[in-house]
Design a protein around this motif. Structure first.
Motif, PDB file in Angstrom:
ATOM      1  N   LEU A  12      -8.887  -3.421  -3.571  1.00  0.00           N
ATOM      2  CA  LEU A  12      -8.406  -4.683  -4.123  1.00  0.00           C
ATOM      3  C   LEU A  12      -6.885  -4.715  -4.196  1.00  0.00           C
ATOM      4  O   LEU A  12      -6.253  -5.735  -3.882  1.00  0.00           O
ATOM      5  CB  LEU A  12      -9.007  -4.904  -5.522  1.00  0.00           C
ATOM      6  N   ILE A  13      -6.291  -3.597  -4.596  1.00  0.00           N
ATOM      7  CA  ILE A  13      -4.833  -3.522  -4.695  1.00  0.00           C
ATOM      8  C   ILE A  13      -4.198  -3.652  -3.316  1.00  0.00           C
ATOM      9  O   ILE A  13      -3.208  -4.372  -3.130  1.00  0.00           O
ATOM     10  CB  ILE A  13      -4.404  -2.203  -5.368  1.00  0.00           C
ATOM     11  N   GLY A  18       1.948  -7.123  -0.684  1.00  0.00           N
ATOM     12  CA  GLY A  18       2.967  -6.295  -1.326  1.00  0.00           C
ATOM     13  C   GLY A  18       3.995  -5.827  -0.317  1.00  0.00           C
ATOM     14  O   GLY A  18       4.001  -6.269   0.841  1.00  0.00           O
ATOM     15  N   PRO A  19       4.895  -4.920  -0.729  1.00  0.00           N
ATOM     16  CA  PRO A  19       5.974  -4.464   0.151  1.00  0.00           C
ATOM     17  C   PRO A  19       5.497  -3.901   1.481  1.00  0.00           C
ATOM     18  O   PRO A  19       6.038  -4.258   2.537  1.00  0.00           O
ATOM     19  CB  PRO A  19       6.666  -3.381  -0.693  1.00  0.00           C
ATOM     20  N   ASN A  20       4.506  -3.025   1.456  1.00  0.00           N
ATOM     21  CA  ASN A  20       4.044  -2.431   2.716  1.00  0.00           C
ATOM     22  C   ASN A  20       3.473  -3.479   3.667  1.00  0.00           C
ATOM     23  O   ASN A  20       3.779  -3.481   4.865  1.00  0.00           O
ATOM     24  CB  ASN A  20       2.971  -1.366   2.439  1.00  0.00           C
ATOM     25  N   LEU A  24       5.275  -4.223   7.236  1.00  0.00           N
ATOM     26  CA  LEU A  24       4.540  -3.809   8.428  1.00  0.00           C
ATOM     27  C   LEU A  24       4.229  -4.988   9.342  1.00  0.00           C
ATOM     28  O   LEU A  24       4.336  -4.873  10.578  1.00  0.00           O
ATOM     29  CB  LEU A  24       3.239  -3.109   8.034  1.00  0.00           C
ATOM     30  N   ALA A  25       3.845  -6.113   8.776  1.00  0.00           N
ATOM     31  CA  ALA A  25       3.548  -7.299   9.588  1.00  0.00           C
ATOM     32  C   ALA A  25       4.793  -7.759  10.332  1.00  0.00           C
ATOM     33  O   ALA A  25       4.750  -8.041  11.538  1.00  0.00           O
ATOM     34  CB  ALA A  25       3.004  -8.420   8.708  1.00  0.00           C
ATOM     35  N   VAL A 190      11.180  -8.095  -0.571  1.00  0.00           N
ATOM     36  CA  VAL A 190      10.655  -6.788  -0.967  1.00  0.00           C
ATOM     37  C   VAL A 190      11.665  -6.072  -1.859  1.00  0.00           C
ATOM     38  O   VAL A 190      11.303  -5.449  -2.869  1.00  0.00           O
ATOM     39  CB  VAL A 190      10.322  -5.939   0.274  1.00  0.00           C
ATOM     40  N   ALA A 191      12.959  -6.162  -1.494  1.00  0.00           N
ATOM     41  CA  ALA A 191      14.009  -5.550  -2.319  1.00  0.00           C
ATOM     42  C   ALA A 191      13.988  -6.148  -3.722  1.00  0.00           C
ATOM     43  O   ALA A 191      14.114  -5.420  -4.718  1.00  0.00           O
ATOM     44  CB  ALA A 191      15.381  -5.770  -1.676  1.00  0.00           C
ATOM     45  N   ALA A 192      13.789  -7.462  -3.793  1.00  0.00           N
ATOM     46  CA  ALA A 192      13.729  -8.119  -5.109  1.00  0.00           C
ATOM     47  C   ALA A 192      12.540  -7.611  -5.919  1.00  0.00           C
ATOM     48  O   ALA A 192      12.625  -7.440  -7.128  1.00  0.00           O
ATOM     49  CB  ALA A 192      13.643  -9.634  -4.917  1.00  0.00           C
TER      50      ALA A 192
END
Length: 200
Positions: A12-13, A18-20, A24-25, A190-192
């Protein structure tokens, strides 16, 4: 130890953006499947290292010393800002794969996770709920790390394969430039997210 419950929680997580997932996309779309898969391998190494370091006490140390926690999240955010600048500057490149190498993609994937304080918080907040009253030892931390990394890697591979399909569409240099600049803005997001991690 509730391994099935833990695996479902991880699933679920990992399915939550999220960042990864974002990185990656975007990487697969702009630099291709080869670099994308190298990044997936780096992310996997970073996730496994998180579990080992958590078992050795780093997660608890970050909880106890706010300065270390904040230093980690700021370092992670600065690295992502640097990647965003590099992506923006490389937006004028004509070929999708001209912006990086597999080695760089691997190292970046590992660093993103090693510098992500939320990854360590996972072993402080989430993992203990599935230990059946046991403490987070090296053995069970590594077991949980292997399970979570395996699930994450399968999802990340699917994301990279989907993102890489956009490469043909990016044969137009103008589209490539636009997508890379969007990718740079995603990395800034992502940095934010690193900086918005609550101060300990």
């Amino acid at each position: 130890m509730d391994i099935v419950g833990f695996a479902l929680a991880v699933l679920l997580i990992e399915l939550t953006p999220g960042p990864n997932m974002a990185w990656l996309a975007g990487l697969a779309a702009t630099e291709g499947k080869r670099n994308g898969m190298a990044a997936v391998a780096g992310v996997a190494v970073g996730l496994l290292a998180n579990g080992a370091l958590a078992a050795l006490g780093l997660a608890a140390l970050l909880e106890s010393f706010p300065a270390l926690w904040n230093g980690l999240r700021i370092a992670g955010a600065l690295m992502m800002v640097w990647l965003a600048v590099e992506a923006w500057r490389g937006a004028g490149n004509e070929t999708p794969a001209a912006n990086g190498t597999t080695g760089r993609a691997f190292a970046t994937g590992a660093l993103i996770n090693l510098l992500n304080p939320k990854a360590y918080l996972f072993f402080v907040v989430v993992a203990p709920q599935f230990l059946g009253g046991e403490t987070l030892s090296i053995g069970n931390a590594l077991l949980l790390s292997v399970i979570s990394t395996a699930i994450a890697t399968l999802i990340h591979c699917a994301i990279v394969l989907a993102g890489a399909r956009a490469q043909g569409w990016l044969s137009d240099p103008r589209r490539t430039r636009t997508v890379r600049r969007i990718f740079a803005l995603i990395i800034l997001g992502v940095a934010a997210s690193f900086l918005l991690t609550p101060v300990r």
